[in-house]
Write a protein that holds these residues in place. Sequence first.
Motif, PDB file in Angstrom:
ATOM      1  N   ARG A 269      10.490  -5.823  -9.184  1.00  0.00           N
ATOM      2  CA  ARG A 269      11.759  -6.340 -10.107  1.00  0.00           C
ATOM      3  C   ARG A 269      12.582  -7.156  -9.267  1.00  0.00           C
ATOM      4  NH1 ARG A 269      12.047  -0.581 -10.776  1.00  0.00           N
ATOM      5  NH2 ARG A 269      10.451  -0.046 -12.366  1.00  0.00           N
ATOM      6  N   SER A 270      12.987  -6.943  -8.115  1.00  0.00           N
ATOM      7  CA  SER A 270      13.945  -7.611  -7.484  1.00  0.00           C
ATOM      8  C   SER A 270      13.446  -8.979  -7.019  1.00  0.00           C
ATOM      9  CB  SER A 270      14.119  -7.165  -5.973  1.00  0.00           C
ATOM     10  OG  SER A 270      15.032  -7.931  -5.323  1.00  0.00           O
ATOM     11  N   LYS A 271      12.185  -9.107  -6.914  1.00  0.00           N
ATOM     12  CA  LYS A 271      11.694 -10.545  -6.424  1.00  0.00           C
ATOM     13  C   LYS A 271      11.627 -11.437  -7.851  1.00  0.00           C
ATOM     14  CE  LYS A 271       7.977 -13.552  -4.995  1.00  0.00           C
ATOM     15  NZ  LYS A 271       6.526 -13.704  -4.175  1.00  0.00           N
ATOM     16  N   ALA A 272      11.148 -10.639  -9.005  1.00  0.00           N
ATOM     17  CA  ALA A 272      11.020 -11.199 -10.288  1.00  0.00           C
ATOM     18  C   ALA A 272      12.706 -11.546 -10.840  1.00  0.00           C
ATOM     19  CB  ALA A 272      10.628 -10.382 -11.501  1.00  0.00           C
ATOM     20  N   ARG A 273      13.389 -11.056 -10.591  1.00  0.00           N
ATOM     21  CA  ARG A 273      14.989 -11.475 -10.931  1.00  0.00           C
ATOM     22  C   ARG A 273      15.351 -12.510 -10.038  1.00  0.00           C
ATOM     23  NH1 ARG A 273      16.101  -5.922 -10.910  1.00  0.00           N
ATOM     24  NH2 ARG A 273      16.700  -6.040  -8.748  1.00  0.00           N
ATOM     25  N   GLY A 274      15.057 -12.337  -8.575  1.00  0.00           N
ATOM     26  CA  GLY A 274      15.292 -13.644  -7.851  1.00  0.00           C
ATOM     27  C   GLY A 274      14.680 -14.877  -8.286  1.00  0.00           C
ATOM     28  N   ARG A 275      13.614 -14.821  -8.995  1.00  0.00           N
ATOM     29  CA  ARG A 275      12.839 -16.336  -9.192  1.00  0.00           C
ATOM     30  C   ARG A 275      13.200 -16.513 -10.483  1.00  0.00           C
ATOM     31  NH1 ARG A 275       8.035 -17.347  -6.336  1.00  0.00           N
ATOM     32  NH2 ARG A 275       8.481 -17.012  -4.199  1.00  0.00           N
ATOM     33  N   GLY A 276      13.834 -15.624 -11.403  1.00  0.00           N
ATOM     34  CA  GLY A 276      14.124 -16.129 -12.693  1.00  0.00           C
ATOM     35  C   GLY A 276      13.327 -15.772 -13.685  1.00  0.00           C
TER      36      GLY A 276
ATOM     37  N   PRO B 121       4.519   4.834  -7.192  1.00  0.00           N
ATOM     38  CA  PRO B 121       4.326   3.476  -7.378  1.00  0.00           C
ATOM     39  C   PRO B 121       5.931   2.855  -7.335  1.00  0.00           C
ATOM     40  CG  PRO B 121       4.098   4.254  -9.427  1.00  0.00           C
ATOM     41  CD  PRO B 121       4.183   5.418  -8.721  1.00  0.00           C
ATOM     42  N   THR B 122       7.052   4.007  -7.349  1.00  0.00           N
ATOM     43  CA  THR B 122       8.460   3.285  -7.818  1.00  0.00           C
ATOM     44  C   THR B 122       8.947   2.532  -6.609  1.00  0.00           C
ATOM     45  OG1 THR B 122       8.855   5.482  -8.876  1.00  0.00           O
ATOM     46  CG2 THR B 122      10.631   4.244  -8.186  1.00  0.00           C
ATOM     47  N   PRO B 123       8.608   2.818  -5.382  1.00  0.00           N
ATOM     48  CA  PRO B 123       9.251   1.747  -4.390  1.00  0.00           C
ATOM     49  C   PRO B 123       8.779   0.336  -4.541  1.00  0.00           C
ATOM     50  CG  PRO B 123       8.749   3.741  -3.149  1.00  0.00           C
ATOM     51  CD  PRO B 123       8.179   3.811  -4.609  1.00  0.00           C
ATOM     52  N   HIS B 124       7.442   0.119  -4.883  1.00  0.00           N
ATOM     53  CA  HIS B 124       6.817  -0.910  -5.216  1.00  0.00           C
ATOM     54  C   HIS B 124       7.297  -1.796  -6.371  1.00  0.00           C
ATOM     55  CE1 HIS B 124       3.684  -0.378  -2.116  1.00  0.00           C
ATOM     56  NE2 HIS B 124       3.318   0.642  -2.786  1.00  0.00           N
ATOM     57  N   PHE B 125       7.638  -0.886  -7.415  1.00  0.00           N
ATOM     58  CA  PHE B 125       8.278  -1.734  -8.746  1.00  0.00           C
ATOM     59  C   PHE B 125       9.573  -2.273  -8.498  1.00  0.00           C
ATOM     60  CE2 PHE B 125       4.781   0.609 -11.218  1.00  0.00           C
ATOM     61  CZ  PHE B 125       4.009  -0.573 -11.703  1.00  0.00           C
ATOM     62  N   GLU B 126      10.411  -1.399  -7.582  1.00  0.00           N
ATOM     63  CA  GLU B 126      11.793  -1.729  -7.352  1.00  0.00           C
ATOM     64  C   GLU B 126      11.658  -3.302  -6.756  1.00  0.00           C
ATOM     65  OE1 GLU B 126      13.227   1.462  -5.160  1.00  0.00           O
ATOM     66  OE2 GLU B 126      13.497   2.553  -7.370  1.00  0.00           O
TER      67      GLU B 126
ATOM     68  N   LEU C  71       4.071  -6.932 -13.731  1.00  0.00           N
ATOM     69  CA  LEU C  71       4.027  -6.266 -12.343  1.00  0.00           C
ATOM     70  C   LEU C  71       3.021  -5.392 -12.431  1.00  0.00           C
ATOM     71  CD1 LEU C  71       7.974  -5.378 -12.058  1.00  0.00           C
ATOM     72  CD2 LEU C  71       6.855  -7.554 -11.635  1.00  0.00           C
ATOM     73  N   TYR C  72       2.281  -5.718 -11.369  1.00  0.00           N
ATOM     74  CA  TYR C  72       0.892  -4.777 -10.994  1.00  0.00           C
ATOM     75  C   TYR C  72       0.813  -3.917  -9.715  1.00  0.00           C
ATOM     76  CZ  TYR C  72      -4.037  -3.861 -11.231  1.00  0.00           C
ATOM     77  OH  TYR C  72      -5.292  -3.124 -10.766  1.00  0.00           O
ATOM     78  N   VAL C  73       0.905  -2.645  -9.762  1.00  0.00           N
ATOM     79  CA  VAL C  73       0.794  -1.832  -8.688  1.00  0.00           C
ATOM     80  C   VAL C  73      -0.222  -1.127  -8.556  1.00  0.00           C
ATOM     81  CG1 VAL C  73       2.068  -0.274  -7.234  1.00  0.00           C
ATOM     82  CG2 VAL C  73       3.123  -1.954  -8.360  1.00  0.00           C
ATOM     83  N   LYS C  74      -1.023  -1.302  -7.511  1.00  0.00           N
ATOM     84  CA  LYS C  74      -2.416  -0.317  -7.417  1.00  0.00           C
ATOM     85  C   LYS C  74      -1.919   0.581  -6.195  1.00  0.00           C
ATOM     86  CE  LYS C  74      -6.611  -1.691  -7.794  1.00  0.00           C
ATOM     87  NZ  LYS C  74      -7.948  -2.190  -7.394  1.00  0.00           N
TER      88      LYS C  74
ATOM     89  N   LEU D 281       2.717 -10.133 -10.755  1.00  0.00           N
ATOM     90  CA  LEU D 281       3.398 -10.346  -9.461  1.00  0.00           C
ATOM     91  C   LEU D 281       2.874  -9.037  -8.948  1.00  0.00           C
ATOM     92  CD1 LEU D 281       5.647 -10.885  -7.417  1.00  0.00           C
ATOM     93  CD2 LEU D 281       7.366 -10.178  -8.972  1.00  0.00           C
ATOM     94  N   THR D 282       2.361  -9.012  -7.603  1.00  0.00           N
ATOM     95  CA  THR D 282       1.954  -7.904  -6.943  1.00  0.00           C
ATOM     96  C   THR D 282       2.295  -7.491  -5.676  1.00  0.00           C
ATOM     97  OG1 THR D 282       0.031  -6.355  -6.743  1.00  0.00           O
ATOM     98  CG2 THR D 282      -0.080  -8.722  -6.358  1.00  0.00           C
ATOM     99  N   PRO D 283       2.412  -6.477  -5.097  1.00  0.00           N
ATOM    100  CA  PRO D 283       2.947  -6.412  -3.513  1.00  0.00           C
ATOM    101  C   PRO D 283       2.063  -7.160  -2.806  1.00  0.00           C
ATOM    102  CG  PRO D 283       3.034  -4.167  -4.724  1.00  0.00           C
ATOM    103  CD  PRO D 283       2.380  -5.136  -5.562  1.00  0.00           C
ATOM    104  N   SER D 284       1.001  -7.123  -2.802  1.00  0.00           N
ATOM    105  CA  SER D 284       0.156  -7.796  -1.684  1.00  0.00           C
ATOM    106  C   SER D 284      -1.392  -8.046  -2.199  1.00  0.00           C
ATOM    107  CB  SER D 284      -0.076  -7.028  -0.294  1.00  0.00           C
ATOM    108  OG  SER D 284      -0.871  -5.730  -0.488  1.00  0.00           O
TER     109      SER D 284
END
Length: 149
Positions: free
Chosen positions: A67-74, A59-64, A49-52, A112-115
């Motif tokens: 993490r949710s997307k990563a879980r959803g993708r397995g 960065p906490t909201p981005h990481f949350e 997970l990469y957040v700039k 995986l990054t927000p945008s």
Amino acid sequence: MTTSQSTTHTQPMGGEDCSHYWSKKRLERLRKSLNTDAIISRAGARVVLYVKTLPGEDPTPHFEQLRSKARGRGWTVHHEIHDDAGGIQPAKSEAWHELLTILGGGSAQGVLTPSYRHISIDPTYYTNALDEIAEYRCFASLLIPEPST
């Protein structure tokens, strides 16, 4: 005349404003095309997970969300990297080099990054960063795809 001597440019020269050249849709197609050669981009992949952010930004909201997307993708989160260098280009960021070291070592198959803006707001630097990820046969995934222009 060799290719390097050609007077026709297929992309803007460094330092130019290239927002008119690179459409966001083209960047999305490039990212998806480079991802086809990734070793794994489906369930079971290990991701970083990469957040700039700007210095001092949380960065906490981005990481949350990531993490949710990563879980959803397995996907399994191998590492989380917070780059607080703001607008610095990826090639000059220590955090970006840390990410590439992880991908190059085979510990993760993707990032995986927000945008796209978390990698670089400059289309040329963003494209170069995608190429670096693809060199390791890894993928890049975004919560928010590159917008159409």
